[in-house]
Design a protein around this motif. Structure first.
Motif, mmCIF file in Angstrom:
data_model
loop_
_atom_site.group_PDB
_atom_site.id
_atom_site.type_symbol
_atom_site.label_atom_id
_atom_site.label_comp_id
_atom_site.label_asym_id
_atom_site.label_seq_id
_atom_site.Cartn_x
_atom_site.Cartn_y
_atom_site.Cartn_z
ATOM 1 N N SER A 51 0.844 -1.198 0.000
ATOM 2 C CA SER A 51 0.000 0.000 0.000
ATOM 3 C C SER A 51 0.880 1.248 0.000
ATOM 4 O O SER A 51 1.815 1.356 0.796
ATOM 5 C CB SER A 51 -0.917 0.016 1.223
ATOM 6 O OG SER A 51 -1.932 -0.950 1.105
ATOM 7 N N THR A 71 -8.457 9.523 1.048
ATOM 8 C CA THR A 71 -8.773 8.923 2.340
ATOM 9 C C THR A 71 -9.008 10.043 3.348
ATOM 10 O O THR A 71 -8.984 11.227 2.993
ATOM 11 C CB THR A 71 -7.621 8.027 2.825
ATOM 12 O OG1 THR A 71 -6.440 8.833 3.031
ATOM 13 C CG2 THR A 71 -7.301 6.944 1.802
ATOM 14 N N ARG A 84 -4.382 7.102 -1.172
ATOM 15 C CA ARG A 84 -3.920 5.724 -1.019
ATOM 16 C C ARG A 84 -4.205 4.916 -2.280
ATOM 17 O O ARG A 84 -5.232 5.090 -2.933
ATOM 18 C CB ARG A 84 -4.621 5.065 0.165
ATOM 19 C CG ARG A 84 -4.321 3.592 0.390
ATOM 20 C CD ARG A 84 -5.091 3.087 1.600
ATOM 21 N NE ARG A 84 -4.943 1.660 1.814
ATOM 22 C CZ ARG A 84 -5.711 0.732 1.261
ATOM 23 N NH1 ARG A 84 -6.700 1.112 0.463
ATOM 24 N NH2 ARG A 84 -5.497 -0.548 1.498
ATOM 25 N N LYS A 103 0.821 5.324 0.513
ATOM 26 C CA LYS A 103 -0.010 6.345 1.148
ATOM 27 C C LYS A 103 0.701 7.702 1.089
ATOM 28 O O LYS A 103 1.906 7.785 1.298
ATOM 29 C CB LYS A 103 -0.302 5.980 2.601
ATOM 30 C CG LYS A 103 -1.040 4.654 2.762
ATOM 31 C CD LYS A 103 -1.220 4.289 4.227
ATOM 32 C CE LYS A 103 -1.899 2.942 4.393
ATOM 33 N NZ LYS A 103 -2.044 2.560 5.826
ATOM 34 N N THR A 112 -3.269 0.569 -3.487
ATOM 35 C CA THR A 112 -2.616 -0.691 -3.143
ATOM 36 C C THR A 112 -2.307 -1.460 -4.425
ATOM 37 O O THR A 112 -3.177 -1.609 -5.291
ATOM 38 C CB THR A 112 -3.513 -1.547 -2.225
ATOM 39 O OG1 THR A 112 -3.775 -0.814 -1.031
ATOM 40 C CG2 THR A 112 -2.824 -2.855 -1.861
#
Length: 314
Positions: free
Chosen positions: A150, A181, A186, A152, A188
């Motif tokens: 992930s 978010t 974010r 971020k 993944t």
């Protein structure tokens, strides 16, 4: 006719994945990825030049950069009157490249996708000249909520669009769109073990990952963020139950003779190690005696003439 493209790009998978993976849209066509397999999917309804010509479909083949555009090497299995499929091991494709491909009907007709497919690309001949056709693009790195890494980015809540770009998609500037978010952005990805460089593109501005201190200098007198994606590899040696001590000695632990002590588990000696993608030489030291892995047929000489077992992480 060989159909090629001068530039290759990596993007992420389409949303027709059969296991509810997060994806870009439902307009990408031609393949899906399940676990360690690539499944090529030909649906005649997606190719008007084949559907409307009235010919009987006897067979369908996958042809692309991965098999030198061969017309009859990768036959597909007929599922029904419209669908054909072919499964291939994902290890045949690397995570560093995108692959262009086409479907061939009756070893003769190239199935031509429409230009509105997300993963279609203008084709070029061997000399780089454009052709009045399209190829499809297959990508071995993809975005999914069930991925293993992930990314971020905190803050930037007023940004209109944030993109993740890196060596895993050949620095493509459109593919991996990040989602907002509560505290930032974010996305993944599913990535194979390797060391990757990356950056975020915030409304067109390239920035490093402020939360990642690992960096590498780039050709623009700046820095890229670096992430080391590793895989847990289990080494095992059986049939030496009477041994008192077994050591795993390898390139990745500087050929230690003391530190990597293996433990007994169900009659075998085992040791787990997290490794980046690549090739590693190793041996076992059984009560002071060096041996290769008796269950691994892959061996190589090192620069000193020693024979070592080889572990491939990918």
């Amino acid at each position: 006719m060989k159909i090629r493209h001068h530039h290759i790009f990596l993007l992420f998978l389409s949303s027709f994945l059969s296991i509810n993976l997060y994806a870009q849209s439902n307009t990408s066509k031609g393949y899906t990825i399940k676990g360690e397999e690539v499944i090529f999917i030909f649906n005649v309804n997606d190719y008007p030049n084949i559907k409307n010509n009235g010919d009987t479909i006897d067979d369908v083949f996958v042809s692309g950069e991965f098999n030198d555009w061969a017309k009859d090497q990768w036959p597909m299995a007929k599922i029904n009157d419209s669908i054909y499929k072919l499964k291939k091991d994902l290890s045949l494709f690397t995570s560093d490249f995108g692959w262009e491909f086409k479907f061939i009907v009756n070893s003769e007709h190239w199935a031509e996708p429409t230009s509105d497919f997300e993963n279609s690309t203008d084709a070029k001949d061997d000399y780089g000249f454009p052709l009045m056709v399209y190829n499809l693009k297959f990508y071995s790195a993809f975005a999914t909520e069930y991925g293993n890494v992930s990314f971020k980015l905190k803050g930037h809540k007023d940004a209109k669009k944030v993109i993740l770009s890196g060596t895993f998609n050949r620095w493509d500037e459109t593919g991996f769109v990040m989602k907002p978010t509560e505290d930032g952005w974010r996305v993944t990805l599913q990535l194979r073990p390797d060391i990757y460089q990356y950056k975020f593109i915030v409304d067109g501005n390239w920035i490093e990952d402020p939360q990642n201190p690992s960096k590498a200098e780039n050709e623009y007198d700046g820095y890229n963020s670096v992430i080391d994606v590793q895989k847990n590899v289990k080494f095992q040696l059986c049939d030496f139950e009477d041994a008192e001590t077994v050591i795993l000695s390898a390139e990745f632990n500087n050929w230690t003779e003391t530190d990597a002590t293996m433990t007994k588990e169900d009659g075998c000696w085992v040791y787990s190690q997290r490794l980046s993608g690549g090739k590693y030489h190793y041996k076992f030291i059984v009560d002071g005696h060096w041996i290769t892995d008796p269950t691994n047929t892959v061996k190589e000489y090192d620069d000193k003439g020693n024979i070592n077992s080889v572990c491939m992480v990918k």
